[in-house]
Structures are given as structure tokens and as C-alpha cells.
Design an enzyme around this catalytic site. Structure first.
Site, PDB file in Angstrom:
ATOM      1  N   ASP A  26       0.836  -1.207   0.000  1.00  0.00           N
ATOM      2  CA  ASP A  26       0.000   0.000   0.000  1.00  0.00           C
ATOM      3  C   ASP A  26       0.871   1.257   0.000  1.00  0.00           C
ATOM      4  O   ASP A  26       1.983   1.247   0.513  1.00  0.00           O
ATOM      5  CB  ASP A  26      -0.923  -0.027   1.240  1.00  0.00           C
ATOM      6  CG  ASP A  26      -2.112   0.903   1.089  1.00  0.00           C
ATOM      7  OD1 ASP A  26      -2.349   1.416  -0.033  1.00  0.00           O
ATOM      8  OD2 ASP A  26      -2.810   1.121   2.089  1.00  0.00           O
ATOM      9  N   HIS A  43       2.568   3.327  -9.029  1.00  0.00           N
ATOM     10  CA  HIS A  43       2.318   1.904  -9.298  1.00  0.00           C
ATOM     11  C   HIS A  43       3.494   1.285 -10.060  1.00  0.00           C
ATOM     12  O   HIS A  43       3.878   0.149  -9.812  1.00  0.00           O
ATOM     13  CB  HIS A  43       1.018   1.725 -10.093  1.00  0.00           C
ATOM     14  CG  HIS A  43      -0.204   2.157  -9.320  1.00  0.00           C
ATOM     15  ND1 HIS A  43      -0.421   1.803  -8.017  1.00  0.00           N
ATOM     16  CD2 HIS A  43      -1.279   2.913  -9.684  1.00  0.00           C
ATOM     17  CE1 HIS A  43      -1.575   2.321  -7.605  1.00  0.00           C
ATOM     18  NE2 HIS A  43      -2.108   3.000  -8.594  1.00  0.00           N
ATOM     19  N   LEU A 137      10.508 -20.794  -4.135  1.00  0.00           N
ATOM     20  CA  LEU A 137       9.635 -19.787  -3.518  1.00  0.00           C
ATOM     21  C   LEU A 137       8.233 -19.928  -4.101  1.00  0.00           C
ATOM     22  O   LEU A 137       8.057 -19.930  -5.317  1.00  0.00           O
ATOM     23  CB  LEU A 137      10.163 -18.371  -3.804  1.00  0.00           C
ATOM     24  CG  LEU A 137       9.250 -17.220  -3.358  1.00  0.00           C
ATOM     25  CD1 LEU A 137       9.120 -17.169  -1.833  1.00  0.00           C
ATOM     26  CD2 LEU A 137       9.760 -15.882  -3.880  1.00  0.00           C
TER      27      LEU A 137
HETATM   28  C1  IPE Z   1      -5.518  -2.718  -0.239  1.00  0.00           C
HETATM   29  O1  IPE Z   1      -5.141  -1.402  -0.426  1.00  0.00           O
HETATM   30  C2  IPE Z   1      -5.512  -3.458  -1.554  1.00  0.00           C
HETATM   31  C3  IPE Z   1      -4.203  -3.695  -2.145  1.00  0.00           C
HETATM   32  C4  IPE Z   1      -3.037  -3.404  -1.598  1.00  0.00           C
HETATM   33  C5  IPE Z   1      -4.216  -4.337  -3.433  1.00  0.00           C
HETATM   34  P1  IPE Z   1      -6.211  -0.234  -0.627  1.00  0.00           P
HETATM   35  O2  IPE Z   1      -5.434   1.024  -0.749  1.00  0.00           O
HETATM   36  O3  IPE Z   1      -7.136  -0.570  -1.718  1.00  0.00           O
HETATM   37  O4  IPE Z   1      -7.008  -0.292   0.751  1.00  0.00           O
HETATM   38  P2  IPE Z   1      -7.958   0.794   1.452  1.00  0.00           P
HETATM   39  O5  IPE Z   1      -8.956   1.214   0.425  1.00  0.00           O
HETATM   40  O6  IPE Z   1      -7.085   1.935   1.863  1.00  0.00           O
HETATM   41  O7  IPE Z   1      -8.536   0.074   2.613  1.00  0.00           O
HETATM   42  C1  IPE Z   2      -1.421   0.215  -3.405  1.00  0.00           C
HETATM   43  O1  IPE Z   2      -1.248   1.599  -3.437  1.00  0.00           O
HETATM   44  C2  IPE Z   2      -1.743  -0.366  -4.765  1.00  0.00           C
HETATM   45  C3  IPE Z   2      -3.134  -0.817  -4.916  1.00  0.00           C
HETATM   46  C4  IPE Z   2      -4.037  -0.770  -3.998  1.00  0.00           C
HETATM   47  C5  IPE Z   2      -3.509  -1.355  -6.207  1.00  0.00           C
HETATM   48  P1  IPE Z   2      -2.472   2.606  -3.466  1.00  0.00           P
HETATM   49  O2  IPE Z   2      -2.862   2.854  -4.881  1.00  0.00           O
HETATM   50  O3  IPE Z   2      -3.573   2.138  -2.584  1.00  0.00           O
HETATM   51  O4  IPE Z   2      -1.796   3.905  -2.846  1.00  0.00           O
HETATM   52  P2  IPE Z   2      -2.436   4.919  -1.822  1.00  0.00           P
HETATM   53  O5  IPE Z   2      -2.983   4.129  -0.676  1.00  0.00           O
HETATM   54  O6  IPE Z   2      -3.501   5.666  -2.554  1.00  0.00           O
HETATM   55  O7  IPE Z   2      -1.291   5.784  -1.409  1.00  0.00           O
HETATM   56 MG    MG Z   3      -4.069   2.421  -0.629  1.00  0.00          MG
END
Ligand code: IPE
Ligand code: IPE
Ligand code: MG
Length: 252
Positions: A26, A43, A137
Site C-alpha cells: 500500500d 504503481h 519460492l
Molecule cells: C488494499 O489497499 C488493496 C491492495 C493493496 C491491493 P487499498 O489502498 O485498496 O485499501 P484501502 O482502500 O485503503 O482500505
Molecule cells: C497500493 O497503493 C496499490 C493498490 C491498492 C492497487 P495505493 O494505490 O492504494 O496507494 P495509496 O494508498 O492511494 O497511497
Molecule cells: Mg491504498
């Protein structure tokens, strides 16, 4: 001086490294925003972190790594962002599959196939098939994954088996139920890591994390490194896992 086994207490014995680490990757968007960059760039950098983490796991002898890459709830993001994420998934499989295979990585994908384009499904199937005999792995990608959806799909299959008469309702134990989940042949995670400072599960592996140790780190996913991973493992090794009992145990 050597101590007799019974004189050793847990604090003096070495806690084994986690066998299975699950990561909620995240913070890509915030990493990008802090640099005035588009979310897609976060990303993209996040994919490099995946590469680094897989390499580190192989070097550290971790046998199971599960990464949350796209959740069933992420469909509520803007269409362009979903498009970018799927593009990265495609490119990752195309570019990295041969290398992963060479390094003995077995790829599994958990989540639902519904809603995914045929070409992505084909790439996933090819990656799973090519690497099915590897064992250095076990890399599991949670893609289009939500734990409640997984549990509901498992319950539906259990109900079908009972209706067909191939399963007796009285035989539905937690172990048997677990064998209907997407993670049927995987051990439960020992350690869950979530990056970016958020402290929630966001519908990830609700069943499997019942007794996992949680480590939350403030690092955004694109900045995650071997050092961050090692620090999380060190924190895990400070924990005492009891699984409801009184004595420390390393697995359930
Ligand atoms: C959780 O992250 C999903 C992934 C890492 C793929 P999100 O960024 O979507 O989660 P919320 O919305 O903050 O809970
Ligand atoms: C995690 O990073 C990737 C996915 C959930 C696909 P985010 O896209 O949720 O990044 P933030 O949380 O907005 O910083
Ligand atoms: Mg996120």
C-alpha cells in the site's frame, strides 16, 4: 557451557524465520503525490518493489510470499487507474516470468476470474502452468481478490458438494472448509506486513490470518526494500506466538 533443553526458555531460543509472509502493498499513490507525480508512476515504482521483494525472499530462504496486488474493492477506482494497474500486471508477467521460472519461483494467483479480460486470464494460466513444479519460492499473487468473496465462493462449493451427496454436512471442519478456499494448498501466513501506515486488513485473507503476526510499517510500498523486510522479520522474531496455549510455539 551447554544448557540442557529443559533449562532453555523461549527468550533464549532462536525464533524461526517466518515460512510464509503476506504483504498488503500500500501507498503507491501517496508516494507519487508527495513527488508531484501521477499515481501511475507510483504503481510503476511499486512493480520494482515487487521484484526487489521476491529477490530478497529468495535470498532469505522465505518459502512462501503472498502479495495483495488488486482487491475486489479496487474496481471502485477511476477506470484509467484500473487500466494502468492491469497494464502493469500484464507487463510484469510478460517481462519477469522467464526470470522467475529460472529462479525456481512457483506462481499461484488467488481471487476470482470473473471480470478479468481473457488475455490476462491466459497470461495467468500460462505463468501458473509453466512454474507449477518449482519450489524455491511459492509466490502467490492476490489479484481481483477479496476475502469475503473467497469465503462466499468456498461456501457455495461446499453447499454444492453437500447437495450432490459427495460431502456430509457433519464433516465440514475448519480444515475441510479451508480446502475449498483459493489458498487450499498453502500454509497460513506467519507474518502479515502492511506498508504505508494504514492499520487495517482491507478484506485480505480474513480466514488465513487468524493467528498471523501483524507488522505495520510507515514506508510506502515503492520505498520497500530488503532492509524493511528484514526489519519486519526481526520484529516478528521478537513476538511470542501461543495459539491460545501457554507456551510459545512456532506454528499452529
Ligand atoms: C488494499 O489497499 C488493496 C491492495 C493493496 C491491493 P487499498 O489502498 O485498496 O485499501 P484501502 O482502500 O485503503 O482500505
Ligand atoms: C497500493 O497503493 C496499490 C493498490 C491498492 C492497487 P495505493 O494505490 O492504494 O496507494 P495509496 O494508498 O492511494 O497511497
Ligand atoms: Mg491504498
Amino acid at each position: 557451557m551447554t544448557l540442557a533443553v529443559e533449562e532453555l526458555d523461549w527468550s533464549q531460543t532462536e525464533v524461526p524465520a517466518p515460512r510464509h509472509i503476506a504483504i498488503i502493498m500500500d501507498g503507491n499513490g501517496r508516494w507519487a503525490a508527495e513527488r508531484g507525480l501521477p499515481r501511475a508512476e507510483g504503481h510503476r515504482q511499486g512493480v520494482d518493489s515487487v521484484r526487489r521483494t521476491v529477490k530478497a525472499a529468495l535470498e532469505l530462504g522465505i518459502t512462501h510470499l503472498t502479495l495483495f496486488s488488486f482487491s475486489s474493492e479496487n474496481w471502485s477506482r477511476p477506470r484509467q487507474e484500473i487500466h494502468d494497474l492491469f497494464g502493469l500486471m500484464r507487463r510484469f508477467v510478460r517481462r519477469d516470468l522467464a526470470d522467475l521460472h529460472k529462479n525456481g519461483v512457483r506462481i499461484r494467483v488467488i481471487g476470482t476470474r470473473s471480470g478479468l479480460d481473457d488475455d490476462i486470464l491466459r497470461l495467468i494460466d500460462d505463468a501458473v502452468l509453466l512454474t507449477k513444479d518449482n519450489s524455491a519460492l511459492n509466490l502467490t499473487i492476490a489479484f481481483n481478490y477479496g476475502a469475503r468473496d473467497e469465503i462466499a465462493r468456498a461456501a457455495a462449493r461446499v453447499a454444492e458438494a453437500v447437495a450432490e451427496g459427495t460431502l456430509d454436512a457433519s464433516d465440514i471442519t475448519p480444515e475441510r472448509f479451508g480446502s475449498y478456499l483459493d489458498t487450499a494448498d498453502l500454509p497460513d501466513p506467519d507474518l502479515l506486513i502492511r506498508t504505508s501506515g494504514e492499520r487495517r486488513l482491507s478484506n485480505f485473507l480474513l480466514w488465513q490470518l487468524a493467528y498471523s503476526e501483524f507488522v505495520f510499517v510507515d514506508t510506502y510500498w515503492p520505498d520497500f526494500s530488503r532492509e524493511t523486510l528484514e526489519a519486519a522479520i526481526a520484529e516478528y522474531q521478537q513476538r511470542t506466538r501461543r495459539f491460545g496455549g501457554l507456551k510459545a510455539r512456532s506454528t499452529a
